[in-house]
Design a protein around this motif. Sequence first.
Motif, PDB file in Angstrom:
ATOM      1  N   ARG A 110       0.808  -1.094   0.029  1.00  0.00           N
ATOM      2  CA  ARG A 110      -0.206   0.102  -0.044  1.00  0.00           C
ATOM      3  C   ARG A 110       0.791   1.369   0.044  1.00  0.00           C
ATOM      4  N   ARG A 111       2.206   1.169   0.419  1.00  0.00           N
ATOM      5  CA  ARG A 111       2.978   2.289   0.336  1.00  0.00           C
ATOM      6  C   ARG A 111       4.051   2.379  -0.411  1.00  0.00           C
ATOM      7  N   ARG A 112       3.853   1.285  -1.178  1.00  0.00           N
ATOM      8  CA  ARG A 112       4.815   0.943  -2.231  1.00  0.00           C
ATOM      9  C   ARG A 112       4.864   2.212  -3.385  1.00  0.00           C
ATOM     10  N   PRO A 113       6.309   2.787  -3.658  1.00  0.00           N
ATOM     11  CA  PRO A 113       6.215   3.779  -4.794  1.00  0.00           C
ATOM     12  C   PRO A 113       6.010   3.000  -6.313  1.00  0.00           C
ATOM     13  N   GLN A 161       3.194   3.096  -7.991  1.00  0.00           N
ATOM     14  CA  GLN A 161       1.883   2.559  -8.253  1.00  0.00           C
ATOM     15  C   GLN A 161       0.961   3.442  -9.269  1.00  0.00           C
ATOM     16  N   ALA A 215       2.459   9.235  -7.079  1.00  0.00           N
ATOM     17  CA  ALA A 215       3.441   8.731  -6.598  1.00  0.00           C
ATOM     18  C   ALA A 215       4.873   8.781  -7.337  1.00  0.00           C
ATOM     19  N   ARG A 221      11.571   7.081   2.793  1.00  0.00           N
ATOM     20  CA  ARG A 221      11.529   5.712   2.696  1.00  0.00           C
ATOM     21  C   ARG A 221      11.922   4.971   3.863  1.00  0.00           C
ATOM     22  N   ARG A 260      -6.607   8.003  -2.356  1.00  0.00           N
ATOM     23  CA  ARG A 260      -6.910   7.398  -1.001  1.00  0.00           C
ATOM     24  C   ARG A 260      -8.088   8.242  -0.679  1.00  0.00           C
ATOM     25  N   ASP A 296       7.678  12.057  -5.149  1.00  0.00           N
ATOM     26  CA  ASP A 296       6.219  12.124  -5.172  1.00  0.00           C
ATOM     27  C   ASP A 296       5.844  13.531  -5.271  1.00  0.00           C
ATOM     28  N   ARG A 307       0.279   8.382  -0.060  1.00  0.00           N
ATOM     29  CA  ARG A 307       1.208   7.579   0.506  1.00  0.00           C
ATOM     30  C   ARG A 307       1.572   7.387   1.999  1.00  0.00           C
TER      31      ARG A 307
END
Length: 366
Positions: free
Chosen positions: A47-50, A52, A56, A129, A181, A328, A334
């Motif tokens: 869900r937080r992965r860059p 996507q 982001a 990160r 989101r 971002d 994120r």
Amino acid sequence: MAGNTFGHSFRITTWGESHGKALGVVVDGTPAGLTLDEADIQKELDRRRPGQSSAATARKEKDSVEILSGVFEGITTGTPISLIVYNKDANSSSYDKLRDKPRPGHADFPYMEKYGHRDHRGGGRSSGRETIGRVAAGAIAKKLLEAYGIEVVAHVIELGGIRAENIDPDIKTAIEKNPVRCADRTAAVKMLEMIEKMRKCGESTGGIVEILTTGAPAGMGEPVFNKIDADIAAAMMSIGAVKGIEFGAGFKAARMRGSEMNDAFEVENETIKPLTNNAGGVLGGLTTGMPIICRCAVKPTPSISLPQRTADMVTKKEEIIEIKGRHDPTIPPRMVPVAEAMMAIVLADHMIQSGRINPDRILPEK
């Protein structure tokens, strides 16, 4: 460097740098007997992965987690849980020219003033990160809380001045249907348009993330200096981009009368409960049993491609820099899983401190 550990009974220590070999976290205090595998943690990291969406950074990382310790045969042993995520797509070349030139809005300057030496690649330890470790630890805290009927959900309620007005009651499902989101579909479309405008002109934008917690029992917290809202505030303010936090009515409370602000009480099924929730689920640093509601103000991403003034820390001469690389255009989308993770960590910590969770092992249901 101190200050990398958070929590008391449920304690996390994150480690690693943005462009280093890996990042991770050590989680201490998870009771034995909790079913846990890498899929439980990977779900939250994804869900937080860059990379996507257009909301982001374009950096491509699978962020695959590996459990190194603390879990045997799919069950926690009560010993420290060590988790690691290897960096695969770091490109440090864009940062070489900025080694001695602090980027406006970043921690480059104070880090150099404090330590005299730093990892300049992608911000090193001060990079967003770093939150990989928080989200991984938060996945464990979430699973622990779920066993006691406590759920944490965060969502973007404002971005670039666009406010969510018609929020879907099923926030948890709604926020995963769009890349910003936001649980208001109409506002989400406008937010995406705003992000694209920011991207095209080399700018960034900030916003507000709201965190909702349901199922937390009344009476949690440790007055006076370990109030649960104080610990939540510390957790949220420790997220790099957060510049402000409010609970319940928040800053509007300064303009309300006592008769408007006070939450009156009622009796329902022989249980006393507040009629309203202007307090945001916390009174005197203790939970009231109502949903814990807080909101975080998130600043615009400091890495923008527009020319900015800075000064060389070696030559002491002023210069103009333009930041290159993959960043971002906005942080709140994120940040949602990060905020959920930090809330879950605080609540798991207080549940153990208050004796509501056995610190040694998860007792079987009777």
